[in-house]
Write a protein that holds these residues in place. Sequence first.
Motif, mmCIF file in Angstrom:
data_model
loop_
_atom_site.group_PDB
_atom_site.id
_atom_site.type_symbol
_atom_site.label_atom_id
_atom_site.label_comp_id
_atom_site.label_asym_id
_atom_site.label_seq_id
_atom_site.Cartn_x
_atom_site.Cartn_y
_atom_site.Cartn_z
ATOM 1 N N LYS A 63 -136.695 -33.846 -133.066
ATOM 2 C CA LYS A 63 -137.778 -33.056 -133.622
ATOM 3 C C LYS A 63 -136.886 -31.547 -133.781
ATOM 4 C CE LYS A 63 -139.619 -32.362 -129.093
ATOM 5 N NZ LYS A 63 -138.636 -32.880 -128.365
ATOM 6 N N VAL A 64 -138.040 -31.001 -134.427
ATOM 7 C CA VAL A 64 -137.207 -29.491 -134.976
ATOM 8 C C VAL A 64 -137.074 -28.674 -133.817
ATOM 9 C CG1 VAL A 64 -137.897 -27.431 -136.229
ATOM 10 C CG2 VAL A 64 -138.600 -29.614 -137.199
ATOM 11 N N GLN A 65 -138.011 -28.624 -132.783
ATOM 12 C CA GLN A 65 -137.663 -28.064 -131.537
ATOM 13 C C GLN A 65 -136.544 -28.064 -130.699
ATOM 14 O OE1 GLN A 65 -140.408 -29.551 -132.313
ATOM 15 N NE2 GLN A 65 -142.135 -27.968 -132.474
ATOM 16 N N ASP A 66 -135.674 -29.469 -131.127
ATOM 17 C CA ASP A 66 -134.499 -29.712 -130.403
ATOM 18 C C ASP A 66 -133.415 -28.742 -130.991
ATOM 19 O OD1 ASP A 66 -135.866 -31.539 -128.787
ATOM 20 O OD2 ASP A 66 -135.543 -33.075 -130.296
ATOM 21 N N LEU A 67 -133.605 -28.257 -132.297
ATOM 22 C CA LEU A 67 -132.652 -27.446 -132.755
ATOM 23 C C LEU A 67 -132.283 -26.024 -132.140
ATOM 24 C CD1 LEU A 67 -133.687 -28.161 -136.733
ATOM 25 C CD2 LEU A 67 -131.593 -28.927 -135.510
ATOM 26 N N SER A 68 -133.047 -25.778 -131.353
ATOM 27 C CA SER A 68 -132.842 -24.525 -130.560
ATOM 28 C C SER A 68 -131.387 -24.518 -130.019
ATOM 29 C CB SER A 68 -133.865 -24.410 -129.310
ATOM 30 O OG SER A 68 -133.652 -23.283 -128.589
ATOM 31 N N GLY A 69 -130.635 -23.326 -130.438
ATOM 32 C CA GLY A 69 -129.462 -23.133 -129.758
ATOM 33 C C GLY A 69 -128.326 -23.902 -130.635
ATOM 34 N N LYS A 70 -128.839 -24.363 -131.618
ATOM 35 C CA LYS A 70 -127.565 -25.117 -132.932
ATOM 36 C C LYS A 70 -127.516 -24.406 -134.039
ATOM 37 C CE LYS A 70 -128.177 -29.162 -130.307
ATOM 38 N NZ LYS A 70 -128.896 -28.638 -129.197
ATOM 39 N N LYS A 71 -126.303 -24.721 -134.461
ATOM 40 C CA LYS A 71 -125.734 -24.129 -135.819
ATOM 41 C C LYS A 71 -126.383 -25.080 -136.782
ATOM 42 C CE LYS A 71 -121.557 -22.165 -133.879
ATOM 43 N NZ LYS A 71 -120.072 -22.257 -133.573
ATOM 44 N N ILE A 72 -127.169 -24.330 -137.690
ATOM 45 C CA ILE A 72 -127.746 -24.827 -139.076
ATOM 46 C C ILE A 72 -127.314 -24.389 -140.301
ATOM 47 C CG2 ILE A 72 -129.909 -25.883 -140.138
ATOM 48 C CD1 ILE A 72 -129.307 -26.733 -137.428
ATOM 49 N N ALA A 73 -126.557 -24.851 -141.070
ATOM 50 C CA ALA A 73 -126.248 -24.426 -142.297
ATOM 51 C C ALA A 73 -127.185 -24.542 -143.670
ATOM 52 C CB ALA A 73 -124.839 -24.904 -142.648
ATOM 53 N N THR A 74 -127.283 -23.601 -144.442
ATOM 54 C CA THR A 74 -127.863 -23.729 -145.741
ATOM 55 C C THR A 74 -127.283 -22.556 -146.666
ATOM 56 O OG1 THR A 74 -130.283 -24.304 -146.671
ATOM 57 C CG2 THR A 74 -129.647 -22.179 -145.428
ATOM 58 N N PRO A 75 -127.618 -23.066 -148.171
ATOM 59 C CA PRO A 75 -127.360 -21.857 -148.901
ATOM 60 C C PRO A 75 -128.400 -20.766 -148.991
ATOM 61 C CG PRO A 75 -126.981 -24.138 -149.991
ATOM 62 C CD PRO A 75 -127.848 -24.261 -148.805
ATOM 63 N N PHE A 76 -127.966 -19.536 -148.596
ATOM 64 C CA PHE A 76 -128.964 -18.616 -148.556
ATOM 65 C C PHE A 76 -129.415 -18.302 -149.880
ATOM 66 C CE2 PHE A 76 -127.801 -16.317 -144.420
ATOM 67 C CZ PHE A 76 -128.036 -17.529 -143.695
ATOM 68 N N ALA A 77 -131.258 -18.033 -149.619
ATOM 69 C CA ALA A 77 -131.704 -17.353 -150.941
ATOM 70 C C ALA A 77 -131.859 -18.433 -151.929
ATOM 71 C CB ALA A 77 -131.149 -16.346 -151.684
ATOM 72 N N SER A 78 -132.028 -19.832 -151.342
ATOM 73 C CA SER A 78 -132.085 -21.153 -152.055
ATOM 74 C C SER A 78 -133.378 -21.665 -151.624
ATOM 75 C CB SER A 78 -130.950 -22.168 -151.792
ATOM 76 O OG SER A 78 -130.964 -22.500 -150.472
ATOM 77 N N THR A 79 -133.878 -22.508 -152.492
ATOM 78 C CA THR A 79 -135.005 -23.183 -152.113
ATOM 79 C C THR A 79 -135.031 -23.884 -150.666
ATOM 80 O OG1 THR A 79 -134.419 -25.171 -153.073
ATOM 81 C CG2 THR A 79 -135.747 -23.752 -154.263
ATOM 82 N N SER A 80 -133.699 -24.513 -150.038
ATOM 83 C CA SER A 80 -133.606 -25.057 -148.817
ATOM 84 C C SER A 80 -133.563 -23.850 -147.677
ATOM 85 C CB SER A 80 -132.233 -25.543 -148.831
ATOM 86 O OG SER A 80 -132.240 -26.865 -149.644
ATOM 87 N N HIS A 81 -133.216 -22.824 -148.148
ATOM 88 C CA HIS A 81 -133.349 -21.699 -147.105
ATOM 89 C C HIS A 81 -134.556 -21.343 -146.820
ATOM 90 C CE1 HIS A 81 -132.044 -17.090 -146.154
ATOM 91 N NE2 HIS A 81 -132.258 -17.987 -144.873
ATOM 92 N N TYR A 82 -135.622 -21.296 -147.993
ATOM 93 C CA TYR A 82 -136.940 -20.688 -147.853
ATOM 94 C C TYR A 82 -137.794 -21.796 -146.869
ATOM 95 C CZ TYR A 82 -141.671 -20.405 -149.238
ATOM 96 O OH TYR A 82 -143.123 -20.537 -149.270
#
Length: 355
Positions: A141-160
């Motif tokens: 679940k999303v809460q399990d991402l705490s402390g993890k490294k997550i990538a996305t293209p900044f200023a994109s729809t994905s980032h938003y």
Amino acid sequence: MKKLFKRIASVVLLSIMVVSLIACSSDSDDTNDSGESSSSLPKEINFGILRVPNDETLAIAEGLFDKYFTEKGIKCNFIVFDSGVDANKALASGSIDFATMGNTNSIVALSRDIDVEVVWIHEVLGEIEGLAVKNGLGIDKVQDLSGKKIATPFASTSHYILLNVLKEAGIDDKVQLLDMKTAEIVAAWERGDIQGAYTWQPSLGELLKDGEVIVSSKEMAEKGYITANVAVARKKFTNKYPDLVADFISCLTEAADMYRQNPEKAAAIVAEELGITPEDALLQMQGSTWHTREELLSEDYFGTSEAPGNFATIMKDTSDFLQEQESIESSPSQEEFNKYVNPLYIQKSLEKAPK
């Protein structure tokens, strides 16, 4: 002497009249099937595109741009951009006339006073875009991402969408976000440098070979966080060639109608163009919603010039959020967005359509 002068003047005047008549005749004859003078048309148009399975890719693969532009003597150049960031730079420099990008990057364009306007929505994003996590890391679940490294293209729809996902889960300050292009995301994923990424197809498909989606843009759209791929055009071009902008929309509409009438055939065409399987192409195409011109002119999207649609409001809400996140320095006003999302060319395209 006076008679000689009068004769010379008469001959000169007659010559001028003959030349003028020839010129007028030439201008009259030098028109295309839509009645436009070829001398008034640009020699070429530069389109900034995304390599995604949408109406534009299908139109290119099927040669529809030839029908709407090449036959008028206009050369079409297609320049691929990985995201709207580089496309905005090209728009600002005037090196491209149209660009496909996520609506968040189009907001960036307006906030930076790049002289463009939104003329079309290619697709409203759904399962084509999502938050993928690696298998075997215990992330369910999303809460399990705490402390993890997550990538996305900044200023994109994905980032938003990712920022809102993390905010809703209450861990927006507990995740390390990395700004990467889609190809970089795939490479970092394979090296094990990141544990998750919010991205779109086809890069998302690469991640799902050993990962899974825990949140998609379809789920977030149902909560009111709507994102889309839009077409923007330089106003210097749209003001000078409004009929060509309408032709661009007609071209995309014809491609979209092909998809609506025969999804499997359209997917096969797109698959060959992008170098993916027909199954993957169809899956990606079904992961977004393609609207008709009539639907886009409804109050849910463009609306009319007199009564702007809800998409302009969504753009403003998104813009305010991006400002809060310091992704943009200032958020344009609602009035600016009402003008920015311009229904004129969709209306003109409908008016030009065969009855």
